[in-house]
Design a protein around this motif. Structure first.
Motif, short mmCIF file in Angstrom:
data_model
loop_
_atom_site.label_atom_id
_atom_site.label_comp_id
_atom_site.label_asym_id
_atom_site.label_seq_id
_atom_site.Cartn_x
_atom_site.Cartn_y
_atom_site.Cartn_z
N LYS A 10 42.94 50.42 39.04
CA LYS A 10 43.80 51.58 39.31
C LYS A 10 43.92 51.90 40.79
O LYS A 10 44.99 52.28 41.27
CB LYS A 10 43.27 52.81 38.57
N ASP A 11 42.84 51.76 41.52
CA ASP A 11 42.82 52.17 42.94
C ASP A 11 43.18 51.05 43.90
O ASP A 11 43.64 51.32 45.01
CB ASP A 11 41.44 52.71 43.32
N PHE A 12 42.98 49.81 43.51
CA PHE A 12 43.20 48.68 44.41
C PHE A 12 44.27 47.74 43.87
O PHE A 12 45.36 47.67 44.41
CB PHE A 12 41.87 47.94 44.65
N SER A 13 43.97 47.00 42.82
CA SER A 13 44.94 46.07 42.26
C SER A 13 44.48 45.57 40.90
O SER A 13 43.29 45.39 40.67
CB SER A 13 45.13 44.87 43.18
N ARG A 14 45.45 45.31 40.03
CA ARG A 14 45.13 44.65 38.75
C ARG A 14 44.98 43.15 38.96
O ARG A 14 44.63 42.43 38.03
CB ARG A 14 46.21 44.95 37.72
N TYR A 15 45.27 42.67 40.18
CA TYR A 15 45.22 41.23 40.47
C TYR A 15 44.39 40.94 41.71
O TYR A 15 44.88 40.39 42.68
CB TYR A 15 46.65 40.68 40.63
N PRO A 16 43.10 41.33 41.70
CA PRO A 16 42.25 41.04 42.86
C PRO A 16 41.99 39.54 42.94
O PRO A 16 41.67 38.91 41.93
CB PRO A 16 40.97 41.82 42.57
#
Length: 106
Positions: A10-16
């Motif tokens: 939610k805060d960074f990416s769903r695709y790290p």
């Protein structure tokens, strides 16, 4: 208790993915520098939730979590006391284990 919560999806990416900017925009170095380090500097405790992404590459986890020791001068003891890594879905259990292995090996 002064705890900051970071939900990676939610805060960074769903695709790290990846270690640094050469590997894409949502890499471990960016997550460490933009989220983990500021949170650890400002709060006594930091809770990171792993749920959401389809998975995590080892380069992302090593750079984000191992990099706290290797590059940001946090100690393993400090992180063990102040950093918590959580998941609700057991599919993320392996990633939590890997993140702590990278911290301990750094």
């Amino acid at each position: 208790m002064d705890t900051m919560t970071i939900n990676i999806a939610k805060d960074f990416s769903r695709y790290p993915l990846g270690r640094d900017d050469n590997d894409g925009p949502y890499n471990g170095e960016k997550f460490r520098k933009s989220f983990l380090v500021p949170a650890l500097q400002r709060h006594k405790k930091v809770a990171v939730y792993l749920d959401g992404p389809k998975g995590y590459g080892s380069s992302f986890l090593e750079e984000a979590f191992g990099g706290l020791v290797r590059k940001e001068n946090f100690t393993k003891a400090d992180l063990q006391e102040r950093l918590s890594i959580y998941y609700d879905d057991k599919v993320y259990e392996l990633y939590k284990k890997e993140a702590w292995e990278y911290i301990n090996e750094a």
